[in-house]
Motif scaffolding. Structure first.
Motif, PDB file in Angstrom:
ATOM      1  N   GLN A 249      -9.379  -1.219 -11.833  1.00 30.24           N
ATOM      2  CA  GLN A 249     -10.015   0.226 -11.513  1.00 30.24           C
ATOM      3  C   GLN A 249     -11.223   0.945 -11.329  1.00 30.24           C
ATOM      4  O   GLN A 249     -12.076   0.849  -9.778  1.00 30.24           O
ATOM      5  CB  GLN A 249      -9.011   1.231 -11.092  1.00 30.24           C
ATOM      6  CG  GLN A 249      -7.250   0.502 -11.270  1.00 30.24           C
ATOM      7  CD  GLN A 249      -6.506   1.404  -9.703  1.00 30.24           C
ATOM      8  OE1 GLN A 249      -6.363   2.152  -9.467  1.00 30.24           O
ATOM      9  NE2 GLN A 249      -5.079   0.674  -9.833  1.00 30.24           N
TER      10      GLN A 249
ATOM     11  N   GLY B  32      -8.415   2.112  -0.890  1.00 33.74           N
ATOM     12  CA  GLY B  32      -8.219   2.700  -1.873  1.00 33.74           C
ATOM     13  C   GLY B  32      -9.178   4.033  -2.547  1.00 33.74           C
ATOM     14  O   GLY B  32      -9.083   5.067  -2.788  1.00 33.74           O
ATOM     15  N   LEU B  33      -9.588   3.034  -3.474  1.00 30.71           N
ATOM     16  CA  LEU B  33     -10.439   3.568  -4.752  1.00 30.71           C
ATOM     17  C   LEU B  33     -11.834   4.304  -3.793  1.00 30.71           C
ATOM     18  O   LEU B  33     -12.138   5.213  -4.661  1.00 30.71           O
ATOM     19  CB  LEU B  33     -10.738   2.244  -5.313  1.00 30.71           C
ATOM     20  CG  LEU B  33     -10.029   1.821  -5.723  1.00 30.71           C
ATOM     21  CD1 LEU B  33     -10.553   0.208  -6.603  1.00 30.71           C
ATOM     22  CD2 LEU B  33      -9.855   2.305  -7.237  1.00 30.71           C
TER      23      LEU B  33
ATOM     24  N   LEU C  74      -0.409  -1.502  -3.099  1.00 34.38           N
ATOM     25  CA  LEU C  74      -0.786   0.007  -3.610  1.00 34.38           C
ATOM     26  C   LEU C  74      -2.770  -0.735  -3.410  1.00 34.38           C
ATOM     27  O   LEU C  74      -2.939  -0.977  -4.239  1.00 34.38           O
ATOM     28  CB  LEU C  74       0.209  -0.495  -5.033  1.00 34.38           C
ATOM     29  CG  LEU C  74      -0.305   1.068  -5.769  1.00 34.38           C
ATOM     30  CD1 LEU C  74       0.990   1.545  -4.561  1.00 34.38           C
ATOM     31  CD2 LEU C  74       0.225   0.815  -7.030  1.00 34.38           C
ATOM     32  N   ALA C  75      -2.746   0.743  -3.526  1.00 32.52           N
ATOM     33  CA  ALA C  75      -3.692   1.598  -3.034  1.00 32.52           C
ATOM     34  C   ALA C  75      -4.106   2.465  -3.363  1.00 32.52           C
ATOM     35  O   ALA C  75      -3.323   3.731  -3.135  1.00 32.52           O
ATOM     36  CB  ALA C  75      -4.352   1.224  -1.748  1.00 32.52           C
ATOM     37  N   THR C  76      -4.849   2.802  -4.364  1.00 33.60           N
ATOM     38  CA  THR C  76      -4.248   4.027  -5.300  1.00 33.60           C
ATOM     39  C   THR C  76      -5.995   4.398  -5.506  1.00 33.60           C
ATOM     40  O   THR C  76      -7.020   3.757  -5.429  1.00 33.60           O
ATOM     41  CB  THR C  76      -3.713   4.726  -6.733  1.00 33.60           C
ATOM     42  OG1 THR C  76      -4.499   3.352  -7.448  1.00 33.60           O
ATOM     43  CG2 THR C  76      -2.758   3.404  -6.294  1.00 33.60           C
TER      44      THR C  76
ATOM     45  N   ALA D 188      -6.709   0.881   4.012  1.00 35.37           N
ATOM     46  CA  ALA D 188      -5.919   0.883   2.832  1.00 35.37           C
ATOM     47  C   ALA D 188      -4.539   1.037   3.434  1.00 35.37           C
ATOM     48  O   ALA D 188      -3.872   0.354   2.567  1.00 35.37           O
ATOM     49  CB  ALA D 188      -6.291   1.951   2.438  1.00 35.37           C
TER      50      ALA D 188
ATOM     51  N   PRO E 191      -7.120  -3.444   0.590  1.00 35.55           N
ATOM     52  CA  PRO E 191      -6.737  -1.968   0.701  1.00 35.55           C
ATOM     53  C   PRO E 191      -7.025  -1.218  -0.823  1.00 35.55           C
ATOM     54  O   PRO E 191      -7.527  -0.413  -0.427  1.00 35.55           O
ATOM     55  CB  PRO E 191      -5.424  -2.346   0.701  1.00 35.55           C
ATOM     56  CG  PRO E 191      -5.136  -3.818   1.669  1.00 35.55           C
ATOM     57  CD  PRO E 191      -6.071  -4.604   0.970  1.00 35.55           C
ATOM     58  N   GLY E 192      -7.128  -2.169  -1.612  1.00 34.24           N
ATOM     59  CA  GLY E 192      -6.362  -1.852  -2.882  1.00 34.24           C
ATOM     60  C   GLY E 192      -8.229  -1.225  -3.032  1.00 34.24           C
ATOM     61  O   GLY E 192      -8.630   0.213  -3.508  1.00 34.24           O
TER      62      GLY E 192
END
Lengths: 216, 391
Positions: A88, A132-133, B282-284, A166, A128-129
């Motif tokens: 990440q 989100g970041l 999953l997006a975080t 996302a 999408p990941g």
């Protein structure tokens, strides 16, 4: 000849070959394939790729460093990050260093080639990941005890669009839902990366000046 | 004494506590010897056998030099005490009885404390006390039998010797043990870090191969496609495992001795990570989303219930996206699927009919946390749940 000049940077020989073959079959001109970061930076300066497909995990310097070096070339190479595990922080760092796209390695061939084609066009490739970041990063920048006045901010529209990315909507679906053109959605997404990249560069320069690294 | 495990470490990082203590003992011995020499020179003319006094000083000086070079084992320790006692008893030959009865010190003065310190360092407080007694008993005997007095000074000397044995033995051991424990902790930490690095590298290359098999297998079709599908599942599982491992450690206060939901905290990302799969993305944020452990668990359970609901009501192959956001004031988890969607009114209808799946397991949980659930759905557009919990 006549194909877009692409470079592959990946330390895994099987992967490097598979990716290079896919690209060659799709009509790209694969000008270099490197397994090490420093080597990649040296070679890139000579072969001037238009697009580089970069793995984040390399044996010597990280893919983030390679991305920074490639984005600093003149003309800059567009960097598509291809990574195996969801590293990440590294993905975010690579985007701040100037990468315009990110894809996990498990993506299908068609998906990968589509991503390269969009990178060639200069479009941002978001999973999408990654959305989100990036959302998280803007919130972090805004929430730091005393946010710097020049910290980049998202407009409401950009936030809205990033959230939809996302949540897995395609640009076309987003355009439909928000009654925008596909191009407009594309531009908004692009801007979110551009601002992060710019902020990062400004901070690096400021750091260099503070440390007296700007004068020889 | 210093075990083999402690030695290499002590050598690598300069003198350890033990070496420093031994050096202090040697310095003490030398200074005491010089002091005794000064006293002997001062009283030279008044001795019964002045040359004897000189000889005793010569022996003390020689032994001081030897002891500074040889730390030695038990045998050397015994010799050390023997020399000290011999020098001490020689006082009886050199000094006059009257002087001793007057309370003049022994020729050795404080020099006899050095072997006591050495024994205490070598074997702890108990050995230190034994050595102190070995030196004190001849001292007392000399005074009582030869000078036929037993003064306060003699008694003080004995007490001081015993204290040296106990204190040096106890504190020395304490310091040496602490250093040893520190060395072990450092070694353990280094080993753990190295193991983690190896695991990461190994995982990374395994992931690469799995991803490659999946990609190529899918293109080849037939049996290879099946292999590719299996590789893809394993890849997703492994990736989830690694992320969970890396993220599971959340810095934060943990109250000792209390139960499970003890006011500790948890990173919600780590709890959501296991849900990620080939069909669930999953997006975080990149930074931890820290919540009270109990809140994080309930919210994660609500997300799990929402995912179960998708699995139960949507056709196979439906994809799901989970987005985790933290704006400081509230934490929002969105769960969107690209399934057929829910017709308007059906949820309310289902709830009224007593089929409480979604209502109970998702709404109930989130409501108990003081949060809200928003459901957006239309036929053909999938379903989107937005779970928001205030901080």
């Amino acid at each position: 000849m006549g194909g877009v000049r692409v470079m592959v940077v990946d330390d895994h020989p099987m992967w490097r070959d598979a990716v290079a073959r896919d690209l060659a079959e799709a009509g790209y001109d694969v000008v270099a394939a490197c397994g090490e970061g420093r080597q990649a930076v040296r070679v890139a300066a000579a072969v001037r790729p238009e697009v580089a497909v970069v793995d984040l995990r390399l044996p010597d310097i990280s893919g983030v460093e390679v991305t920074r070096a490639l984005a600093a070339l003149d003309p800059p190479a567009r960097v598509l990050v291809l990574s195996a595990s969801g590293e990440q922080e590294d993905v975010l760092e690579a985007v701040k260093a100037g990468a315009t796209g990110y894809l996990v390695k498990s993506a299908a061939r068609a998906e990968f080639l589509d991503a390269v084609a969009r990178t060639v066009q200069g479009d941002a490739v978001f999973t999408p990941g990654l959305a989100g970041l990036v959302l998280g990063e803007y919130r972090r920048l805004a929430a730091v005890p005393a946010p710097a006045p020049d910290a980049p901010r998202l407009t409401d529209r950009e936030t809205e669009i990033l959230r939809l990315v996302a949540k897995g909507l395609t640009y076309r679906q987003i355009a439909e839902r928000l009654v925008l053109s596909h191009r407009t959605v594309q531009n908004h997404v692009q801007n979110t990366l551009g601002k992060l990249h710019l902020h990062n560069r400004v901070q690096l320069v400021r750091y260099a000046i503070e440390k007296g690294l700007d004068t020889p | 004494m210093s075990t083999p495990a402690a030695r290499p470490w002590a050598r690598r990082t300069g003198p350890g506590v033990e070496a420093v203590l031994w050096r202090a003992t040697a310095v003490f011995r030398a200074v005491s010897c010089a002091y005794a020499g000064a006293l002997i020179a001062n009283g030279y003319g008044e001795y019964r056998y002045p040359l004897g006094g000189l000889a005793v000083f010569a022996v003390m000086a020689a032994w001081t030099v030897v002891a500074a070079r040889v730390r030695g084992g038990r045998l050397f320790g015994v010799a050390d005490v023997a020399v000290a006692v011999a020098c001490l008893l020689a006082t009886g030959l050199v000094e006059t009885r009257e002087h001793l009865a007057d309370g003049r010190p022994n020729l050795t003065v404080s020099w006899v404390a050095a072997p006591v310190m050495a024994w205490a360092l070598r074997g702890g407080a108990r050995r230190g006390v034994a050595a102190a007694l070995a030196v004190a008993v001849p001292d007392v005997a000399l005074r009582a039998l030869y000078a036929e007095v037993f003064s306060q000074t003699t008694f003080n000397g004995v007490v001081l010797l015993l204290m040296v044995g106990v204190i040096v033995g106890y504190l020395g051991r304490l310091a040496i043990d602490a250093e040893l424990r520190m060395a072990r902790a450092v070694a353990l930490e280094t080993a753990t870090r190295e193991r983690e690095r190896l695991a990461r590298d190994l995982h990374d290359s395994v992931l690469q191969v799995l991803a490659l098999v999946r990609r190529r297998g899918g293109e080849l079709g037939g049996e290879a496609a099946e292999l590719g599908r299996l590789a893809g599942e394993q890849e997703a599982a492994l990736r989830a495992l690694i992320s969970a491992e890396v993220l599971a450690v959340v810095p934060g206060p943990r109250l000792p001795g209390s139960g499970d939901d003890d006011g500790g905290t948890a990173d919600l990302r780590a709890l959501l990570r296991p849900y990620a799969s080939a069909s669930v993305q999953l997006a975080t944020p990149a930074t931890p989303v820290v919540l009270a452990r109990a809140v994080a668990r309930e919210l994660a359970a609500a997300v799990g219930a929402a995912l179960d609901n998708v699995a139960a009501h949507c056709p196979p192959g439906t994809r799901v996206w989970v987005l985790l956001e933290d704006d400081g004031a509230a934490v929002t988890v969105s769960v969107r699927d690209d399934g057929p969607g829910i017709a308007p009114g059906r949820l309310v209808e289902a709830e009224r009919a007593g089929r409480l799946g979604l209502a109970q397991s998702v709404r109930g949980r989130v409501r108990d946390l003081g949060g809200t659930v928003e459901i957006v759905s239309a036929p053909g557009q999938g379903t989107e749940l937005e779970l928001t919990v205030p901080r």
